[in-house]
Design a protein around this motif. Structure first.
Motif, PDB file in Angstrom:
ATOM      1  N   LYS A 165      35.674  39.559  26.011  1.00 15.61           N
ATOM      2  CA  LYS A 165      35.541  40.212  27.318  1.00 15.61           C
ATOM      3  C   LYS A 165      35.386  39.216  28.465  1.00 15.61           C
ATOM      4  O   LYS A 165      35.282  39.621  29.629  1.00 15.61           O
ATOM      5  CB  LYS A 165      34.322  41.147  27.311  1.00 15.61           C
ATOM      6  N   THR A 166      35.365  37.939  28.160  1.00 16.20           N
ATOM      7  CA  THR A 166      35.221  36.919  29.191  1.00 16.20           C
ATOM      8  C   THR A 166      36.461  36.876  30.071  1.00 16.20           C
ATOM      9  O   THR A 166      37.580  37.128  29.613  1.00 16.20           O
ATOM     10  CB  THR A 166      34.994  35.535  28.546  1.00 16.20           C
ATOM     11  N   THR A 167      36.265  36.534  31.351  1.00 15.90           N
ATOM     12  CA  THR A 167      37.394  36.405  32.266  1.00 15.90           C
ATOM     13  C   THR A 167      38.341  35.322  31.776  1.00 15.90           C
ATOM     14  O   THR A 167      37.916  34.220  31.406  1.00 15.90           O
ATOM     15  CB  THR A 167      36.901  36.042  33.679  1.00 15.90           C
ATOM     16  N   GLY A 168      39.618  35.640  31.764  1.00 20.37           N
ATOM     17  CA  GLY A 168      40.623  34.702  31.277  1.00 20.37           C
ATOM     18  C   GLY A 168      41.421  34.066  32.396  1.00 20.37           C
ATOM     19  O   GLY A 168      40.864  33.558  33.364  1.00 20.37           O
ATOM     20  N   ILE A 169      42.711  34.144  32.291  1.00 20.52           N
ATOM     21  CA  ILE A 169      43.620  33.504  33.245  1.00 20.52           C
ATOM     22  C   ILE A 169      44.524  34.544  33.892  1.00 20.52           C
ATOM     23  O   ILE A 169      44.625  35.679  33.406  1.00 20.52           O
ATOM     24  CB  ILE A 169      44.493  32.440  32.548  1.00 20.52           C
ATOM     25  N   PRO A 170      45.211  34.181  34.975  1.00 20.73           N
ATOM     26  CA  PRO A 170      46.256  35.070  35.494  1.00 20.73           C
ATOM     27  C   PRO A 170      47.416  35.141  34.493  1.00 20.73           C
ATOM     28  O   PRO A 170      47.824  34.126  33.955  1.00 20.73           O
ATOM     29  CB  PRO A 170      46.711  34.386  36.783  1.00 20.73           C
ATOM     30  N   TYR A 171      47.888  36.352  34.231  1.00 21.28           N
ATOM     31  CA  TYR A 171      49.087  36.509  33.413  1.00 21.28           C
ATOM     32  C   TYR A 171      50.199  36.942  34.359  1.00 21.28           C
ATOM     33  O   TYR A 171      50.197  38.053  34.891  1.00 21.28           O
ATOM     34  CB  TYR A 171      48.888  37.549  32.307  1.00 21.28           C
ATOM     35  N   ASN A 172      51.139  36.050  34.569  1.00 22.67           N
ATOM     36  CA  ASN A 172      52.144  36.232  35.607  1.00 22.67           C
ATOM     37  C   ASN A 172      53.322  37.028  35.068  1.00 22.67           C
ATOM     38  O   ASN A 172      54.154  36.505  34.326  1.00 22.67           O
ATOM     39  CB  ASN A 172      52.607  34.869  36.129  1.00 22.67           C
ATOM     40  N   LEU A 173      53.387  38.300  35.451  1.00 24.13           N
ATOM     41  CA  LEU A 173      54.413  39.206  34.935  1.00 24.13           C
ATOM     42  C   LEU A 173      55.609  39.367  35.866  1.00 24.13           C
ATOM     43  O   LEU A 173      56.589  40.005  35.501  1.00 24.13           O
ATOM     44  CB  LEU A 173      53.794  40.591  34.683  1.00 24.13           C
ATOM     45  N   GLU A 174      55.518  38.805  37.067  1.00 22.59           N
ATOM     46  CA  GLU A 174      56.596  39.001  38.025  1.00 22.59           C
ATOM     47  C   GLU A 174      56.922  37.707  38.744  1.00 22.59           C
ATOM     48  O   GLU A 174      56.052  36.857  38.943  1.00 22.59           O
ATOM     49  CB  GLU A 174      56.216  40.062  39.068  1.00 22.59           C
ATOM     50  N   THR A 184      40.938  39.774  31.138  1.00 18.72           N
ATOM     51  CA  THR A 184      39.994  39.254  30.156  1.00 18.72           C
ATOM     52  C   THR A 184      40.774  38.486  29.098  1.00 18.72           C
ATOM     53  O   THR A 184      42.003  38.609  28.986  1.00 18.72           O
ATOM     54  CB  THR A 184      39.204  40.375  29.480  1.00 18.72           C
ATOM     55  N   VAL A 185      40.060  37.744  28.290  1.00 15.96           N
ATOM     56  CA  VAL A 185      40.738  36.941  27.267  1.00 15.96           C
ATOM     57  C   VAL A 185      41.485  37.842  26.289  1.00 15.96           C
ATOM     58  O   VAL A 185      42.639  37.571  25.935  1.00 15.96           O
ATOM     59  CB  VAL A 185      39.729  36.045  26.518  1.00 15.96           C
ATOM     60  N   GLU A 186      40.857  38.926  25.846  1.00 16.96           N
ATOM     61  CA  GLU A 186      41.547  39.793  24.890  1.00 16.96           C
ATOM     62  C   GLU A 186      42.748  40.475  25.533  1.00 16.96           C
ATOM     63  O   GLU A 186      43.769  40.708  24.866  1.00 16.96           O
ATOM     64  CB  GLU A 186      40.582  40.824  24.298  1.00 16.96           C
ATOM     65  N   GLU A 187      42.665  40.793  26.835  1.00 18.97           N
ATOM     66  CA  GLU A 187      43.814  41.361  27.527  1.00 18.97           C
ATOM     67  C   GLU A 187      44.930  40.323  27.656  1.00 18.97           C
ATOM     68  O   GLU A 187      46.118  40.651  27.494  1.00 18.97           O
ATOM     69  CB  GLU A 187      43.397  41.854  28.913  1.00 18.97           C
ATOM     70  N   ASN A 188      44.562  39.068  27.938  1.00 16.76           N
ATOM     71  CA  ASN A 188      45.552  37.995  27.979  1.00 16.76           C
ATOM     72  C   ASN A 188      46.318  37.904  26.668  1.00 16.76           C
ATOM     73  O   ASN A 188      47.555  37.837  26.647  1.00 16.76           O
ATOM     74  CB  ASN A 188      44.875  36.649  28.243  1.00 16.76           C
ATOM     75  N   VAL A 189      45.582  37.899  25.570  1.00 14.05           N
ATOM     76  CA  VAL A 189      46.216  37.754  24.258  1.00 14.05           C
ATOM     77  C   VAL A 189      47.102  38.963  23.956  1.00 14.05           C
ATOM     78  O   VAL A 189      48.203  38.818  23.410  1.00 14.05           O
ATOM     79  CB  VAL A 189      45.151  37.553  23.158  1.00 14.05           C
ATOM     80  N   GLN A 190      46.654  40.143  24.333  1.00 12.28           N
ATOM     81  CA  GLN A 190      47.473  41.333  24.098  1.00 12.28           C
ATOM     82  C   GLN A 190      48.757  41.288  24.911  1.00 12.28           C
ATOM     83  O   GLN A 190      49.824  41.712  24.439  1.00 12.28           O
ATOM     84  CB  GLN A 190      46.685  42.604  24.448  1.00 12.28           C
ATOM     85  N   LEU A 191      48.693  40.757  26.126  1.00 15.88           N
ATOM     86  CA  LEU A 191      49.905  40.620  26.934  1.00 15.88           C
ATOM     87  C   LEU A 191      50.900  39.655  26.287  1.00 15.88           C
ATOM     88  O   LEU A 191      52.117  39.861  26.361  1.00 15.88           O
ATOM     89  CB  LEU A 191      49.544  40.149  28.344  1.00 15.88           C
ATOM     90  N   VAL A 192      50.377  38.602  25.650  1.00 16.45           N
ATOM     91  CA  VAL A 192      51.248  37.706  24.887  1.00 16.45           C
ATOM     92  C   VAL A 192      51.946  38.485  23.773  1.00 16.45           C
ATOM     93  O   VAL A 192      53.167  38.384  23.582  1.00 16.45           O
ATOM     94  CB  VAL A 192      50.445  36.528  24.298  1.00 16.45           C
ATOM     95  N   VAL A 193      51.161  39.269  23.031  1.00 12.38           N
ATOM     96  CA  VAL A 193      51.733  40.064  21.937  1.00 12.38           C
ATOM     97  C   VAL A 193      52.771  41.047  22.479  1.00 12.38           C
ATOM     98  O   VAL A 193      53.848  41.213  21.896  1.00 12.38           O
ATOM     99  CB  VAL A 193      50.621  40.810  21.174  1.00 12.38           C
ATOM    100  N   ASP A 194      52.458  41.690  23.605  1.00 10.01           N
ATOM    101  CA  ASP A 194      53.405  42.645  24.199  1.00 10.01           C
ATOM    102  C   ASP A 194      54.734  41.967  24.521  1.00 10.01           C
ATOM    103  O   ASP A 194      55.817  42.525  24.239  1.00 10.01           O
ATOM    104  CB  ASP A 194      52.817  43.243  25.476  1.00 10.01           C
ATOM    105  N   ASP A 195      54.672  40.777  25.131  1.00 11.85           N
ATOM    106  CA  ASP A 195      55.903  40.050  25.450  1.00 11.85           C
ATOM    107  C   ASP A 195      56.672  39.674  24.190  1.00 11.85           C
ATOM    108  O   ASP A 195      57.903  39.751  24.137  1.00 11.85           O
ATOM    109  CB  ASP A 195      55.582  38.793  26.259  1.00 11.85           C
ATOM    110  N   LEU A 196      55.937  39.258  23.164  1.00 14.30           N
ATOM    111  CA  LEU A 196      56.599  38.862  21.920  1.00 14.30           C
ATOM    112  C   LEU A 196      57.221  40.056  21.218  1.00 14.30           C
ATOM    113  O   LEU A 196      58.308  39.947  20.618  1.00 14.30           O
ATOM    114  CB  LEU A 196      55.603  38.153  20.997  1.00 14.30           C
ATOM    115  N   LYS A 197      56.565  41.194  21.286  1.00 14.80           N
ATOM    116  CA  LYS A 197      57.139  42.407  20.679  1.00 14.80           C
ATOM    117  C   LYS A 197      58.431  42.808  21.400  1.00 14.80           C
ATOM    118  O   LYS A 197      59.400  43.237  20.761  1.00 14.80           O
ATOM    119  CB  LYS A 197      56.119  43.547  20.737  1.00 14.80           C
TER     120      LYS A 197
END
Length: 469
Positions: A165-174, A184-197
């Protein structure tokens, strides 16, 4: 020329930022439209992203054999150049360290912007690309965006398992002028998974699905399949991410898909029993994804070789330490006998006179990593299967290898240390496992694990310009 233009756009976007994330007028819009007016233009744009990633400021040197491997303590504590002393002891507040961090931050987000620009243009309802080419272009761009964000997460965020739940980094989608949100860190990682999927679906018809690069007589031809992110590179990244967040079921699934695809093979000793000019020193048959850079030899000489002149000798900036100990003095370990000179101990992995046959490249994801992931994931669950994967890897590294009948996480880590030298992967493994880092100094010894050594601070310039609190 098109590649240079595309890289210029990415550089302008990141380095012109003052008070906004992308506070810039997009330069030469007409020329950019021309770039994306043909299928070849999209290939040039992708090549621009790969080229920026392969540069010495990113994976060509800094994020592999230099900065990241320094943190993994591959290099001598006593012999290291003064340029790296503060970095080696994880003093991220030092001015020099701050400069390193800022350069990495900007370089990574610049490459991400390049991928996002491709996604923006390829996503338009235009007739420039046929359906299959469009899917291929978009698949590679999404995969590259995921790869780059993942490494930013591994550098700038706490471990996702311990601090989700710690604050992570900007995830640049555009691509554009908007300020990307911080997740958050877990949201960052999920966005990586989403892109890979997304990439996995888009790359379903990737040319590598009907080819086995290692069977090709020409390594240059084989590189058309692996010197870029491909379908199996995406699956390998999903295995890497699965391990990162403790999802061993997913890690096993994707690692096995890569291994069982038979698109890659572990080293054949017969290929190493040749003169140096004929040896595939980088085991490119195992490369799932690698980046070509003809200057890797120069980079490794600059960092790892002493400079001898008629009047003086300068010691290597980054001298390796205890190489014999690392490989247990085993001359039958081909990594020891081929990656380090038996004459003077120099690190020759990226500096072999075989350029007529093999193009210099930095491994980004290798088949050996999949075997190590499987060994780790099965450890304690099916120890015999775990041992079978680690022994299979060692069989292709050590002549007359004696199989391990007992395995611990420490054994796997030692094998990882031997395997990824010069590739910038070991420090991430220490962080993921929350392990102390062994130094080369008897007085300092083991550095305890903590976010102090495993998390880069947000670049001060990003905070000062109002991008982050």
């Amino acid at each position: 020329m098109k590649i240079k233009f595309f890289m210029m756009i990415c550089s302008v976007i990141l380095f012109s930022s003052c008070n906004k994330w992308l506070d810039v007028d997009l330069a030469d819009k007409v020329t950019e439209e021309k770039l994306f007016s043909t299928p070849q233009g999209y290939q040039e744009a992708l090549a621009g992203v790969y080229s920026s990633m392969a540069s010495p400021n990113l994976y060509g040197k800094k994020l592999t054999m230099e900065d990241i491997d320094i943190l993994a303590q591959y290099y001598s504590y006593d012999g290291i150049s003064a340029n790296y002393v503060k970095w080696k002891i994880y003093d991220y507040e030092d001015a020099g360290s701050q400069g390193r961090i800022l350069a990495t931050w900007r370089g990574m987000y610049s490459a991400i912007s390049g991928a996002n620009n491709i996604i923006k243009w390829a996503g338009k309802d235009v007739q420039v690309l046929d359906a299959d080419t469009k899917n291929q272009v978009l698949g590679e761009a999404y995969a590259l965006r995921a790869y780059l964000h993942l490494d930013l997460i591994r550098m700038f965020c706490p471990d996702v398992k311990r601090s989700p739940k710690t604050t992570g980094i900007p995830y640049n989608l555009e691509f554009g002028v908007s300020l990307p949100p911080v997740y958050t860190v877990e949201e960052n990682v999920q966005l990586v998974v989403d892109d890979l999927k997304k990439a996995e679906v888009l790359l379903a018809k990737d040319p590598i699905t009907s080819a086995k690069p290692y069977q090709m007589a020409s390594k240059d031809m084989a590189d058309k399949y692996v010197a870029r992110i491909n379908l199996f590179g995406v699956k390998a990244l999903l295995a890497r991410v699965g391990l990162l967040r403790g999802d061993k079921v997913s890690a096993i699934k994707y690692a096995k898909e890569v291994v069982e695809s038979e698109r890659f093979r572990l080293l054949d000793f017969a290929s190493a029993d040749k003169p140096d000019s004929e040896i595939d020193m980088l085991f490119s048959d195992e490369h799932i994804f690698s980046l070509r850079n003809k200057n890797l030899s120069e980079y490794t000489i600059e960092l790892h070789y002493p400079e001898v002149t008629a009047n003086s000798t300068r010691f290597a900036y980054l001298p390796f330490v205890n190489v014999s100990t690392m490989y247990e003095g085993n001359n039958d370990d081909i990594r020891y006998s081929k990656w380090f000179s038996t004459v003077n101990g120099n690190f020759v992995k990226f500096n072999v006179d075989n350029k007529l046959k093999f193009f210099s490249k930095m491994p980004m994801i290798k088949l050996s990593e999949m075997y190590l992931i499987l060994a780790e994931c099965y450890l304690g669950k099916d120890d015999q299967l775990s041992q079978s994967y680690i022994n299979a890897l060692r069989d292709h590294r050590i002549r007359n290898n004696s199989h391990w009948t007992y395995l611990t996480m420490d054994y796997i880590m030692q094998e990882s240390k031997r395997e990824f030298v010069g590739e910038g992967q070991l420090w991430y493994a220490y962080k993921r496992l929350n392990l102390g880092v062994q130094t080369s100094s008897g007085t300092i010894g083991l550095i305890p694990p903590s976010d102090k050594i495993f998390v880069f601070p947000m670049p001060l310039k990003e905070i000062e310009t109002g991008n982050r609190n």
